[in-house]
Scaffold this active site. Sequence first.
Site, short mmCIF file in Angstrom:
data_model
loop_
_atom_site.label_atom_id
_atom_site.label_comp_id
_atom_site.label_asym_id
_atom_site.label_seq_id
_atom_site.Cartn_x
_atom_site.Cartn_y
_atom_site.Cartn_z
CB CYS A 70 30.49 46.91 37.69
SG CYS A 70 31.72 47.39 39.05
CD GLU A 124 29.49 40.34 36.69
OE1 GLU A 124 28.83 39.79 37.40
OE2 GLU A 124 29.75 41.56 36.59
#
Length: 224
Positions: free
Chosen positions: A2, A105
């Site tokens: 992340c 992402e």
Amino acid sequence: MCGRFSLHSRLNLLLQQFALEAGPELAPRYNIAPTQSTPVVRVATAQSPRQLVALRWGLVPFWAKEVGIGSRMINARAETLASKPSFRNAFKKRRCLVPTDGYFEWKKAGKTKQPFYIRKTDQTPFAMAGLWESWHTGKEDAVESFTIITTQANDAMASIHDRMPVIVAPDNYEMWIDPEFKGQASLEAILQPYEPEDLTVTPVSTIVNSPRNDDPECVREVVR
């Protein structure tokens, strides 16, 4: 992993979601990047109330010689928390929740990468599992920092990346941030991929690639 996320929900919604009595006024953020400060929910000691406090993203271990090491510790793998020196002490007694409305992402597409925004299907804020630390050398003010814990990707995320942040269910908030809770097996049971049907994945603009861009366009779906 992340590497970017957002937090733009109103403060009153966060206070309700995380059972907080008060918190600082928050400017909406649409592209939070490593080394920047963002609010986390924690209980600093067993006698402390639950609090919403801004910490630097990128954990700086108490034994570090310089604060710059934090830029390499924005994420911690769930599988090695209990054994890795950088995280094992924090895992025992300095766990936190990282509020977010969604995270980003990137998926490789030839020579480029397409960014995606992942959020709850009902568009409510949620919590990523984190650890926090306090660091100082005696020559400067203490730096409080955090890392986001990642686990294996669920079915919704696997085609984009093989890792995802640990998303903590509300029923587990109290146990996760309790500095006195020592049940390692129960804590590790929280560190699982989140249910894929509760998440929505949408492509977004590559403007999110630059941390200088921090506005609603970063989370707006684009038609491919």
